[in-house]
Design a protein around this motif. Sequence first.
Motif, short mmCIF file in Angstrom:
data_model
loop_
_atom_site.label_atom_id
_atom_site.label_comp_id
_atom_site.label_asym_id
_atom_site.label_seq_id
_atom_site.Cartn_x
_atom_site.Cartn_y
_atom_site.Cartn_z
N PHE A 118 -53.20 20.73 14.73
CA PHE A 118 -51.81 21.11 14.97
C PHE A 118 -50.95 20.60 13.82
O PHE A 118 -51.42 19.80 13.00
CB PHE A 118 -51.30 20.63 16.33
N VAL A 119 -49.71 21.10 13.77
CA VAL A 119 -48.80 20.74 12.68
C VAL A 119 -47.54 20.12 13.29
O VAL A 119 -47.04 20.59 14.31
CB VAL A 119 -48.45 22.00 11.85
N LEU A 120 -47.08 19.04 12.66
CA LEU A 120 -45.79 18.44 13.02
C LEU A 120 -44.87 18.67 11.82
O LEU A 120 -45.26 18.35 10.69
CB LEU A 120 -45.95 16.94 13.24
N SER B 137 -51.58 31.16 14.36
CA SER B 137 -51.96 30.71 15.71
C SER B 137 -52.29 29.22 15.77
O SER B 137 -53.18 28.80 16.50
CB SER B 137 -53.17 31.47 16.24
N ILE B 138 -51.61 28.44 14.95
CA ILE B 138 -51.80 26.99 14.96
C ILE B 138 -50.63 26.37 15.74
O ILE B 138 -49.46 26.70 15.45
CB ILE B 138 -51.80 26.42 13.51
N PRO B 139 -50.90 25.49 16.71
CA PRO B 139 -49.79 24.86 17.43
C PRO B 139 -48.86 24.10 16.48
O PRO B 139 -49.34 23.41 15.57
CB PRO B 139 -50.49 23.88 18.38
N CYS B 140 -47.56 24.25 16.71
CA CYS B 140 -46.58 23.60 15.83
C CYS B 140 -45.58 22.83 16.68
O CYS B 140 -44.99 23.38 17.61
CB CYS B 140 -45.85 24.68 15.02
N LEU B 141 -45.40 21.55 16.37
CA LEU B 141 -44.36 20.75 17.02
C LEU B 141 -43.26 20.54 16.00
O LEU B 141 -43.48 19.95 14.94
CB LEU B 141 -44.93 19.41 17.48
N THR B 142 -42.07 21.04 16.30
CA THR B 142 -40.98 20.96 15.34
C THR B 142 -40.07 19.79 15.68
O THR B 142 -39.51 19.72 16.77
CB THR B 142 -40.21 22.29 15.30
N LEU B 143 -39.94 18.87 14.71
CA LEU B 143 -39.15 17.66 14.93
C LEU B 143 -37.68 17.94 14.64
O LEU B 143 -37.07 17.37 13.73
CB LEU B 143 -39.69 16.50 14.06
N HIS C 219 -46.20 15.72 23.62
CA HIS C 219 -46.68 17.05 23.20
C HIS C 219 -47.89 16.95 22.28
O HIS C 219 -48.78 17.80 22.32
CB HIS C 219 -45.54 17.84 22.55
N SER C 220 -47.94 15.91 21.46
CA SER C 220 -49.13 15.73 20.61
C SER C 220 -50.34 15.45 21.48
O SER C 220 -51.42 16.03 21.28
CB SER C 220 -48.93 14.55 19.65
N PHE C 221 -50.17 14.58 22.46
CA PHE C 221 -51.30 14.23 23.34
C PHE C 221 -51.72 15.44 24.17
O PHE C 221 -52.91 15.64 24.41
CB PHE C 221 -50.95 13.04 24.24
N ASP C 222 -50.76 16.25 24.60
CA ASP C 222 -51.11 17.48 25.34
C ASP C 222 -52.07 18.33 24.51
O ASP C 222 -53.08 18.82 25.01
CB ASP C 222 -49.84 18.33 25.61
N ILE C 223 -51.72 18.51 23.24
CA ILE C 223 -52.58 19.34 22.38
C ILE C 223 -53.96 18.71 22.26
O ILE C 223 -55.00 19.38 22.40
CB ILE C 223 -51.93 19.53 20.99
N LEU C 224 -53.97 17.37 22.07
CA LEU C 224 -55.25 16.69 21.93
C LEU C 224 -56.07 16.77 23.21
O LEU C 224 -57.31 16.74 23.18
CB LEU C 224 -55.02 15.22 21.53
N ASP C 225 -55.37 16.94 24.34
CA ASP C 225 -56.07 17.08 25.63
C ASP C 225 -56.37 18.54 25.97
O ASP C 225 -56.75 18.85 27.10
CB ASP C 225 -55.23 16.45 26.75
N GLY C 226 -56.13 19.42 25.00
CA GLY C 226 -56.50 20.82 25.21
C GLY C 226 -55.43 21.69 25.83
O GLY C 226 -55.66 22.87 26.10
N LYS C 227 -54.23 21.12 26.10
CA LYS C 227 -53.15 21.95 26.66
C LYS C 227 -52.37 22.56 25.49
O LYS C 227 -51.48 21.93 24.91
CB LYS C 227 -52.21 21.08 27.52
#
Length: 371
Positions: A287-289, A303-309, A337-345
Amino acid sequence: MEGSTRIKKRIMNIVGARPNFMKIAPIQRIMAGSGCLEPILVHTGQHYDEAMSKIFFEDLEMPRPDYFLGVGSGSHAEQTATIMLKLEQIIDRIAPDMILVVGDVNSTLAASIVAAKLHIPIAHVEAGLRSFDRQMPEEINRILTDAVSDLLFITEDSARINLLREGVDPEKIHFVGNVMIDSLLHFKGKADGSNIMDQLDLHHAPYALLTLHRPSNVDFRQTFVQILDALDDVQQRIRIIFPIHPRTRKMIDQFGLSKRVANMENFSLIDPLGYLEFLKLMVNASFVLTDSGGIQEETTVLSIPCLTLRTNTERPSTVDIGTNILVGMDPDKIRRHSFDILDGKIKRGTVPPLWDGKAATRIVEVLEQYR
Ligand code: UD1
């Protein structure tokens, strides 16, 4: 016979800062193949480091600029004014039929004001985007550039709504898609050949990719430290690769945070990357921050998850239908949200309309027909 005597319309394409290069590259390329347009490339020099500018010309196969203004850094007023003074002389000399500006950086606004006062028509690519946050210098640049532009090329429907609300004549608005995605699709294969993953030893474990440079995130110690606190927790679970913008590096030193950052063992701070290397890292990231504008769009297409700060975005389609989530500067949200992605959500998305690699072709068609 008519063709041999007709003079081509001169279009002056303006670039200045890093996010401009991938937007102008496809336009300059398609324009060069046009029978009736002559592109002239002007680089203001707002970004001047090898890593912030030169490598992009190589990676994106751009021609050398016809004119280089060498303005460099400075306060907003200094930078904008210096570009205006130098560009006015060049416009006077070569009398372009139109200037074309992209995005929302200081070079975009400076060039637009000069052209408007000299009665040169202006085309703005990526018009109409609004964060509704006037603390962002880019928001001021967007509003003012659009106000003086004659052709407004938009990437998504929200832009049309914003422009109409500001009283823009609908005839000026052209929905053409996204030139940044033209570059992404054009160079994705070439980027795959980059050996950056070997260099950083990234083949054996997943990693997240981080970019951070907005004044609102890095110019205030307290905010910056809160973000670092969250990233510290995230890097305990996944390696974070952080190609660092010169502004951010300067602030880390200034705030006395160098040791703190060095102690984060799974947090790899590296020099800014070229276009192809960064693209390769994005494609393969878990994922990308980021607090960048363009990266929100690129991750949506990939299609890469992106968390926008950031607490807002001028690119709402990336959130509404893409993979982007706004997490702001709240450390709990960044962590969660980072942990969600790491947990597959993982948030899945779709690609916005017309982000198909053909935006520059549509733009050139409109310019060929103009007046
Ligand atoms: C600019 C754009 C921003 C864009 C960003 C991407 C504006 C208002 N901002 O911000 O929208 O997201 O580019 O990179 O136009 N510096 C160097 N070398 C360089 C360029 C900059 O060291 O080649 C350092 C200088 O210390 C400078 C600082 O970075 O003072 C900021 O540069 P500036 O061009 O003012 O804005 P950016 O933060 O890069």
